[in-house]
Design an enzyme around this catalytic site. Structure first.
Site, PDB file in Angstrom:
ATOM      1  N   ASP A   1       0.853  -1.186   0.000  1.00 37.65           N
ATOM      2  CA  ASP A   1       0.000   0.000   0.000  1.00 37.65           C
ATOM      3  C   ASP A   1       0.888   1.235   0.000  1.00 37.65           C
ATOM      4  O   ASP A   1       1.519   1.540   1.013  1.00 37.65           O
ATOM      5  CB  ASP A   1      -0.906   0.008   1.235  1.00 37.65           C
ATOM      6  CG  ASP A   1      -1.986  -1.051   1.152  1.00 37.65           C
ATOM      7  OD1 ASP A   1      -2.103  -1.861   2.100  1.00 37.65           O
ATOM      8  OD2 ASP A   1      -2.680  -1.084   0.125  1.00 37.65           O
TER       9      ASP A   1
ATOM     10  N   ASP B   1     -10.586  -4.786  -1.951  1.00 38.86           N
ATOM     11  CA  ASP B   1      -9.621  -4.449  -0.916  1.00 38.86           C
ATOM     12  C   ASP B   1     -10.274  -3.570   0.142  1.00 38.86           C
ATOM     13  O   ASP B   1     -10.814  -2.515  -0.180  1.00 38.86           O
ATOM     14  CB  ASP B   1      -8.467  -3.691  -1.590  1.00 38.86           C
ATOM     15  CG  ASP B   1      -7.359  -3.273  -0.650  1.00 38.86           C
ATOM     16  OD1 ASP B   1      -6.493  -2.494  -1.082  1.00 38.86           O
ATOM     17  OD2 ASP B   1      -7.348  -3.741   0.501  1.00 38.86           O
TER      18      ASP B   1
HETATM   19  C1  DX5 Z   1      -6.475   0.667   2.608  1.00 39.57           C
HETATM   20  C2  DX5 Z   1      -5.594  -0.343   1.947  1.00 39.57           C
HETATM   21  C3  DX5 Z   1      -5.952  -1.764   2.278  1.00 39.57           C
HETATM   22  C4  DX5 Z   1      -5.945  -2.080   3.752  1.00 39.57           C
HETATM   23  C5  DX5 Z   1      -6.613  -3.413   3.973  1.00 39.57           C
HETATM   24  O1  DX5 Z   1      -6.344   1.888   1.984  1.00 39.57           O
HETATM   25  O2  DX5 Z   1      -5.625  -0.161   0.565  1.00 39.57           O
HETATM   26  O3  DX5 Z   1      -5.088  -2.650   1.594  1.00 39.57           O
HETATM   27  O4  DX5 Z   1      -4.661  -2.083   4.220  1.00 39.57           O
HETATM   28  O5  DX5 Z   1      -6.653  -3.679   5.323  1.00 39.57           O
HETATM   29  P1  DX5 Z   1      -7.921  -4.377   5.991  1.00 39.57           P
HETATM   30  O6  DX5 Z   1      -8.023  -5.738   5.361  1.00 39.57           O
HETATM   31  O7  DX5 Z   1      -7.522  -4.424   7.429  1.00 39.57           O
HETATM   32  O8  DX5 Z   1      -9.107  -3.536   5.737  1.00 39.57           O
END
Ligand code: DX5
Length: 228
Positions: free
Chosen positions: A40, A180
Site C-alpha cells: 500500500d 480491498d
Molecule cells: C487501505 C488499503 C488496504 C488495507 C486493507 O487503503 O488499501 O489494503 O490495508 O486492510 P484491511 O483488510 O484491514 O481492511
C-alpha cells in the site's frame, strides 16, 4: 471466460505487518500460501496517510519470490511508477481518480514493462474505467475508503462488483476483479459471490488466532465456496 470461472487469489496487505522486520514478514506471508503481496503506497495527499517508498520494497524483494503489486494511492502516479517497477513490483495499480490522463498513464505502465491495473474509490462509478479495460489485467474495487487498514467493509459495493463482472463478461475481456478493505471471514463470501476473484486482506490475516497459514487457507476456502 466468465469472471465466475476465474481462480481465487488471496493477496495480503502488508500494512498490519511488523515494519521493524518486514523482510521476515514477507517471507512468512509467502510461506502461508499467498498468491502475491500488495504494497500500500500512500503519499499523504491522495489519502491522509503516508507509507512505504520504493527502497523499502526493494529491500524486501529478495525475501520472497511471489509477485509484488503496488497499490498506488498517490497523486500523479506517472511521476513515480518507474521507481516501483525498479523496486521489483510486477503489477502497478493506478487509481482512476489520481491522474488526469488515465488512458496514457495505464499505457505508460506497459511501456515500463509492468502489468497494469486500475482502482476505483467507493464513490467512483464503473463507467469511469469502461474505456480503459483493454489496457488492464485487473480492476480493483475499493471496499473501504482508502488510507487505513482495519476499517469496516462497505457491503453496498457488491452491486458495483456485479456490474463490473457483467461488463467484463459482455465485452469478452480477460480481466480479474480485485477487492480491498474490510475483507475477512464474514465479508469475503459476499465479495466473491458478486464476482471478485482476487481478495486483499490485511488485519483479518494478522488477527487469526491460528496464524497466517490458517487465515489464508480459510479465506480461500470461503471465497471458493461462494464463487461456485
Ligand atoms: C487501505 C488499503 C488496504 C488495507 C486493507 O487503503 O488499501 O489494503 O490495508 O486492510 P484491511 O483488510 O484491514 O481492511
Amino acid at each position: 471466460m466468465t469472471t465466475m470461472a476465474r481462480p481465487i487469489e488471496i493477496v495480503p496487505s502488508v500494512l498490519p505487518a511488523d515494519f521493524s522486520r518486514l523482510g521476515e514478514e514477507v517471507a512468512a506471508l509467502q510461506a502461508a500460501g499467498v498468491d502475491r503481496i500488495q504494497w500500500d503506497v500512500m503519499d499523504g495527499v491522495f489519502v491522509p496517510n503516508l507509507t512505504v517508498g520504493p527502497d523499502v520494497i526493494a529491500a524486501c524483494r529478495p525475501h520472497a519470490t511471489v509477485p509484488f503489486e503496488a497499490h498506488l494511492m498517490v497523486v500523479e502516479p506517472e511521476r513515480l511508477m518507474h521507481l516501483y517497477v525498479e523496486a521489483g513490483c510486477e503489477l502497478l495499480i493506478v487509481h482512476a481518480e489520481s491522474t488526469r490522463h488515465l488512458h496514457r498513464t495505464l499505457a505508460q505502465v506497459a511501456d515500463l514493462g509492468a502489468r497494469a491495473a486500475v482502482a476505483l474509490n467507493p464513490s467512483t462509478p464503473v463507467a469511469e474505467v469502461r474505456h480503459v479495460l483493454d489496457l488492464v489485467e485487473m480492476v480493483l474495487i475499493m471496499t473501504v475508503n482508502p488510507g487505513f487498514g482495519g476499517q469496516a467493509y462497505i457491503a453496498t459495493m457488491e452491486p458495483k462488483i456485479a456490474e463490473l463482472a457483467a461488463l467484463i463478461e459482455a465485452e469478452g475481456l480477460d480481466v480479474d476483479i480485485e477487492v480491498d478493505g474490510g475483507i475477512g471471514p464474514i465479508t469475503i463470501a459476499g465479495a466473491s459471490a458478486a464476482g471478485a476473484n482476487v481478495l486483499v486482506a490485511g488485519s483479518a490475516l494478522y488477527k487469526d488466532p491460528e496464524g497466517l497459514g490458517h487465515a489464508v487457507t480459510d479465506l480461500r476456502a470461503r471465497a471458493e465456496a461462494a464463487a461456485s
